[in-house]
Design an enzyme around this catalytic site. Structure first.
Site, PDB file in Angstrom:
ATOM      1  N   ARG A  16      60.235  12.955  10.375  1.00  0.00           N
ATOM      2  CA  ARG A  16      60.281  13.029  11.836  1.00  0.00           C
ATOM      3  C   ARG A  16      59.394  11.914  12.383  1.00  0.00           C
ATOM      4  NH1 ARG A  16      58.370  18.579  14.686  1.00  0.00           N
ATOM      5  NH2 ARG A  16      56.343  17.861  13.947  1.00  0.00           N
ATOM      6  N   ARG A  61      49.102  19.941   7.244  1.00  0.00           N
ATOM      7  CA  ARG A  61      48.556  20.272   8.561  1.00  0.00           C
ATOM      8  C   ARG A  61      47.478  21.337   8.426  1.00  0.00           C
ATOM      9  NH1 ARG A  61      50.708  16.434   9.359  1.00  0.00           N
ATOM     10  NH2 ARG A  61      52.332  15.799  10.818  1.00  0.00           N
ATOM     11  N   PHE A  96      44.454  21.910  16.493  1.00  0.00           N
ATOM     12  CA  PHE A  96      45.315  21.454  15.409  1.00  0.00           C
ATOM     13  C   PHE A  96      46.568  22.340  15.459  1.00  0.00           C
ATOM     14  CE2 PHE A  96      43.231  17.874  13.318  1.00  0.00           C
ATOM     15  CZ  PHE A  96      42.229  17.717  14.256  1.00  0.00           C
ATOM     16  N   LYS A 130      47.301  13.973  27.467  1.00  0.00           N
ATOM     17  CA  LYS A 130      46.051  14.712  27.224  1.00  0.00           C
ATOM     18  C   LYS A 130      44.848  13.770  27.223  1.00  0.00           C
ATOM     19  CE  LYS A 130      47.943  18.818  26.667  1.00  0.00           C
ATOM     20  NZ  LYS A 130      47.543  20.066  27.347  1.00  0.00           N
ATOM     21  N   HIS A 168      58.546  24.690  16.174  1.00  0.00           N
ATOM     22  CA  HIS A 168      57.407  24.813  15.258  1.00  0.00           C
ATOM     23  C   HIS A 168      57.814  25.396  13.906  1.00  0.00           C
ATOM     24  CE1 HIS A 168      54.874  24.421  19.019  1.00  0.00           C
ATOM     25  NE2 HIS A 168      54.594  23.398  18.258  1.00  0.00           N
ATOM     26  N   TYR A 209      52.068  30.590  25.147  1.00  0.00           N
ATOM     27  CA  TYR A 209      51.684  31.077  23.803  1.00  0.00           C
ATOM     28  C   TYR A 209      50.160  31.255  23.677  1.00  0.00           C
ATOM     29  CZ  TYR A 209      51.067  30.692  18.673  1.00  0.00           C
ATOM     30  OH  TYR A 209      50.696  30.859  17.367  1.00  0.00           O
ATOM     31  N   ALA A 259      48.125  25.252  31.184  1.00  0.00           N
ATOM     32  CA  ALA A 259      49.483  24.953  31.655  1.00  0.00           C
ATOM     33  C   ALA A 259      49.869  23.502  31.362  1.00  0.00           C
ATOM     34  CB  ALA A 259      49.561  25.207  33.161  1.00  0.00           C
ATOM     35  N   ASP A 290      50.684  30.643  36.862  1.00  0.00           N
ATOM     36  CA  ASP A 290      51.761  30.139  35.993  1.00  0.00           C
ATOM     37  C   ASP A 290      53.012  30.014  36.853  1.00  0.00           C
ATOM     38  OD1 ASP A 290      52.110  30.527  32.544  1.00  0.00           O
ATOM     39  OD2 ASP A 290      53.799  29.953  33.821  1.00  0.00           O
ATOM     40  N   TYR A 297      53.144  12.739  24.902  1.00  0.00           N
ATOM     41  CA  TYR A 297      52.434  14.004  25.045  1.00  0.00           C
ATOM     42  C   TYR A 297      50.932  13.808  24.808  1.00  0.00           C
ATOM     43  CZ  TYR A 297      50.456  18.442  23.555  1.00  0.00           C
ATOM     44  OH  TYR A 297      49.628  19.517  23.400  1.00  0.00           O
TER      45      TYR A 297
END
Ligand code: UDP
Length: 328
Positions: A285, A224, A173, A149, A193, A16, A78, A36, A145
């Site tokens: 969530r 957000r 963000f 990072k 999303h 994306y 990636a 990729d 996740y």
């Protein structure tokens, strides 16, 4: 203006944010090669002549690609990006995101590429105590996740100190919107999303579930900071230019400083599309902080970046145009 003739290696260029940044680099005159493995990206998002179908964990193949031409910098997108999946199979995330990045950095050290822009995330902060969030907020990820990072950000600190490999970490963000010309956009399978899910609810008539209505926010839904993917792409180009011109390693938030609640986004979708969105409220969530808004003043001050496409209606308009092209 960014210089042309620069050679940039983009990992995850079929994804994306990677595909938008690749297009913007090419539009601005850069030479781009994309690495990729297409495990989650879209093959059609990349010009076949530029694509090297290589897995990030395959260091030897990365070295071969890096030796094709003298690259000025790597932009490293990636990665797997689903928070929920990272909490079910963290091993997959540490393998692909953290070990994959280590493999990439190893190949860079071997081939002498000294500049990297890294896709990081607001998830490194977990449940922040200061909002808008400054970069000085401590690392406190609440999901695997985010931890993958954080680990890469920390490796990059050491590689700067020990290998003079300079890096800019961009902590995104809520990436949203699509290429205004409709050439690429957001398409995840399964989709998780908010904005594409609101569109899917319109299309299918099946209500979307809004996660939680009892947050301590004015309308009870999470807030957000939605940043247009074209503005994100511009931040990457500004970061590349800074590094290539000898600027220091840095970490920057990339957001607008303006927050919208889930219900405000839903209303913007109804306004832009002229359709009503069927929805229901569900439970919260897990791991969703009530309020995530960026303080991006450091990025604005140091690199002269500012968001130009991130008005909520602009985000929804461009995303809706892409959605109708891709999934109609
Ligand atoms: N959200 C929601 N329903 C959904 C998907 C998302 O209510 O089906 C909410 C989610 O709780 C969050 C916001 O929309 O407050 C943005 O979520 P998204 O997954 O798009 O991005 P994230 O904030 O997780 O990066």
């Amino acid at each position: 203006m960014p210089s042309s003739n620069r050679r940039i290696l983009v990992t995850g260029g079929a994804g994306y944010i990677g595909s938008h940044t690749t297009l913007q680099l090419l539009d601005t005159g850069y030479d781009v090669v994309v690495v990729d493995n297409l495990s989650r990206g879209r093959r059609e998002a990349v010009d076949p002549a530029r694509l090297r179908e290589v897995d990030l964990l395959d260091t030897e193949s990365l070295v071969r690609v890096m030796n094709e031409k003298p690259f000025d910098a790597v932009i490293h997108f990636a990665a797997y990006i689903s928070v929920g999946e990272s909490m079910k199979t963290p091993e997959l995330y540490f393998h692909n995101n953290t070990a994959g990045s280590l493999s990439l950095l190893t190949a860079m050290i071997r081939t002498g590429i000294k500049n990297v822009v890294f896709s990081s995330t607001a998830a490194v902060y977990g449940m922040p105590t200061t909002v808008p969030i400054p970069e000085s907020e401590p690392y406190a990820p609440v999901n695997a996740y985010g931890e993958t990072k954080v680990m890469v950000e920390k490796m990059l600190n050491w590689f700067d100190q020990l290998h003079q490999l300079r890096s800019i970490c961009l902590r995104y963000f809520n990436a949203s919107g699509a290429d205004p010309e409709g050439r690429t956009g957001e398409e995840h399978d399964p989709e998780t999303h908010l904005i594409p899910l609101l569109f899917l609810a319109i299309k299918t008539g099946k209500p979307v579930t809004l996660f939680g209505s009892d947050y301590p926010t004015p309308d009870g839904t999470c807030i957000r900071d939605y940043i247009h993917v074209s503005d994100l792409a511009r931040a990457h180009i500004a970061a590349v230019e800074s590094l290539v011109n000898g600027g220091p390693s840095a970490k920057y938030n990339v957001g607008t400083g303006q927050g919208y609640s889930v219900q405000e986004v839903l209303r913007a979708v109804e306004e832009v599309t002229g359709r009503s969105v069927p929805y229901t409220f569900g439970p919260r969530r897990e791991g969703d902080p009530p309020l995530l808004v960026a303080d991006s003043s450091r990025l604005q001050r140091d690199l002269g970046w500012k968001p130009v496409d991130s008005g909520l209606n602009r985000i929804v308009e461009t995303a809706w145009k892409w959605f109708n092209r891709a999934r109609a």
